[in-house]
Design a protein around this motif. Structure first.
Motif, PDB file in Angstrom:
ATOM      1  N   GLU A 136       0.853  -1.194   0.000  1.00 29.82           N
ATOM      2  CA  GLU A 136       0.000   0.000   0.000  1.00 29.82           C
ATOM      3  C   GLU A 136       0.891   1.247   0.000  1.00 29.82           C
ATOM      4  N   THR A 137       1.419   1.580  -1.173  1.00 30.67           N
ATOM      5  CA  THR A 137       2.349   2.702  -1.292  1.00 30.67           C
ATOM      6  C   THR A 137       1.588   4.006  -1.505  1.00 30.67           C
ATOM      7  N   PRO A 138       2.216   5.149  -1.175  1.00 29.33           N
ATOM      8  CA  PRO A 138       1.570   6.449  -1.437  1.00 29.33           C
ATOM      9  C   PRO A 138       1.197   6.638  -2.907  1.00 29.33           C
ATOM     10  N   LEU A 139       2.061   6.169  -3.815  1.00 26.23           N
ATOM     11  CA  LEU A 139       1.762   6.310  -5.247  1.00 26.23           C
ATOM     12  C   LEU A 139       0.521   5.516  -5.636  1.00 26.23           C
ATOM     13  N   ARG A 140       0.383   4.320  -5.108  1.00 23.58           N
ATOM     14  CA  ARG A 140      -0.809   3.525  -5.424  1.00 23.58           C
ATOM     15  C   ARG A 140      -2.061   4.147  -4.811  1.00 23.58           C
ATOM     16  N   GLY A 141      -1.904   4.766  -3.638  1.00 22.94           N
ATOM     17  CA  GLY A 141      -3.022   5.491  -3.048  1.00 22.94           C
ATOM     18  C   GLY A 141      -3.431   6.664  -3.921  1.00 22.94           C
ATOM     19  N   LEU A 142      -2.444   7.373  -4.462  1.00 21.72           N
ATOM     20  CA  LEU A 142      -2.721   8.486  -5.371  1.00 21.72           C
ATOM     21  C   LEU A 142      -3.424   7.985  -6.630  1.00 21.72           C
ATOM     22  N   GLY A 143      -2.952   6.854  -7.147  1.00 17.12           N
ATOM     23  CA  GLY A 143      -3.585   6.271  -8.327  1.00 17.12           C
ATOM     24  C   GLY A 143      -5.042   5.942  -8.082  1.00 17.12           C
ATOM     25  N   MET A 144      -5.344   5.419  -6.887  1.00 21.07           N
ATOM     26  CA  MET A 144      -6.726   5.093  -6.556  1.00 21.07           C
ATOM     27  C   MET A 144      -7.595   6.345  -6.518  1.00 21.07           C
ATOM     28  N   LEU A 145      -7.056   7.453  -6.004  1.00 23.15           N
ATOM     29  CA  LEU A 145      -7.814   8.707  -5.974  1.00 23.15           C
ATOM     30  C   LEU A 145      -8.145   9.184  -7.384  1.00 23.15           C
ATOM     31  N   PHE A 146      -7.198   9.055  -8.292  1.00 24.36           N
ATOM     32  CA  PHE A 146      -7.452   9.472  -9.674  1.00 24.36           C
ATOM     33  C   PHE A 146      -8.445   8.536 -10.354  1.00 24.36           C
ATOM     34  N   VAL A 147      -8.461   7.272  -9.976  1.00 22.80           N
ATOM     35  CA  VAL A 147      -9.481   6.367 -10.505  1.00 22.80           C
ATOM     36  C   VAL A 147     -10.863   6.789 -10.003  1.00 22.80           C
TER      37      VAL A 147
END
Length: 332
Positions: free
Chosen positions: A235-246
């Motif tokens: 659960e990386t910050p980048l993947r969290g950011l990606g989820m927000l953009f999704v």
């Protein structure tokens, strides 16, 4: 630790006759021989128990109490110094248990050693299963090292540590791994390693996978508020950011049919989503080629959207339900 250490393999099971033979057969081929197999059948209605009876297992039957309770029951009936939790839809590599014992021997600070699913499925039943198998493999493989979330579908714990922590929270049967891992990390370390691997039978239907991931995301919300931190690992910050953009792109998608700017913003969100986990798509491209990678991106966007709205639903439930807010009070 040495070859004289007894390892108790605890297998919780509910209606997994499809994979159980492979799971138990792989245990017979382990290079490490000093093991006992404790099979906890949680009220199966298929032929699981009949299959288990063909192997040298201690069979315990319970009545649909859930995976956490089944694992705890297995430990209560175990004699080993190390408990290796193994789901009945996983077939271990031949050296998995030997490598687990070796890891504990090398690092006395370890309380747990968890493994990684192979990039090949136990049974390749659909393109969805191929997607999930590769995605799961890459996320775990890229997270190797000391983590906070446990993966106890193929993961071991020192029995003394397990008893000290009081076992799995019986109220949890979807996020019990991360909750137990968090408590373990207070005084011990948890190693995620590809030296311990197994073939897994993943979900092969998109609907089932989406429901599981949505529920899992919902259950994460009270955990994060209770522990005030994200899990260390995939659960990386980048993947969290990606989820927000999704999540943003799901709002823009209906508008993009009517408005050019919304369409451009949607494609921009999708592009950022891909960039936030570009290593994953490069890996898939290398393994399966361009066409499958495009399919992979589409499915991963869909699953991530379901996860995003699971978090949103969890936030709403957290605000409205005191019982939900206190879900992770166990072991606090």
């Amino acid at each position: 630790m040495s070859n004289h250490v007894l390892v108790s393999v605890v297998i919780p099971n509910y209606n997994y006759e499809k994979t159980l033979h492979n799971c138990l057969e792989a245990l017979q081929k382990q290079t490490y021989k000093n093991i006992e197999i404790i099979f906890v059948d949680d009220g199966s209605t298929d032929h699981s128990v009949e299959i288990a009876e063909k192997y040298p297992c201690k069979i315990i039957e319970t009545k649909n109490k859930g995976v956490s309770s089944a694992r705890n029951t297995g430990v209560e009936n175990s004699a080993g110094e190390i408990v290796f939790f193994l789901d009945s839809d996983v077939a271990l590599f031949e050296d998995a248990i030997e490598n687990t014992v070796n890891q504990f021997s090398k690092d006395p600070s370890l309380g747990s050693v968890c493994g990684i699913y192979a990039k090949e499925a136990m049974f390749n039943d659909s393109l969805i299963e191929e997607y999930r198998t590769l995605q799961n493999y890459f996320w775990r493989k890229s997270s190797e090292g000391y983590v906070t979330a446990g993966f106890f579908s193929l993961g071991a714990v020192k029995k003394s540590v397990f008893n000290e922590l009081g076992g799995f929270n019986k109220e949890l049967n979807n996020s019990e791994d991360i909750e137990f891992g968090h408590r373990l990390n207070q005084n011990y370390r948890l190693l995620l390693t590809s030296k311990v691997m197994g073939y897994h039978d993943e979900e092969d239907q998109l609907g089932n996978l989406m429901r599981k991931m949505h529920e899992r995301a919902l259950q994460r919300v009270p955990f994060y508020f209770s522990r005030k931190k994200f899990t260390k690992g995939f659960e990386t910050p980048l993947r969290g950011l990606g989820m927000l953009f999704v999540g943003l792109s799901t709002v823009l998608l209906p508008l993009s049919i009517l408005e050019l700017y919304s369409l451009l913003f949607f494609w921009g969100c999708l592009f950022i989503f891909i960039l936030t986990d570009i290593g994953q798509y490069c890996f898939v491209m290398k393994e399966k080629g361009v066409i499958f990678t495009l399919f992979f991106i589409g499915v991963h966007w869909t699953v991530t959207a379901v996860v995003f709205w699971g978090f949103v639903r969890g936030l709403v439930q957290f605000l409205l339900s005191k019982k939900f807010r206190l879900k992770y009070r166990y072991g606090s």
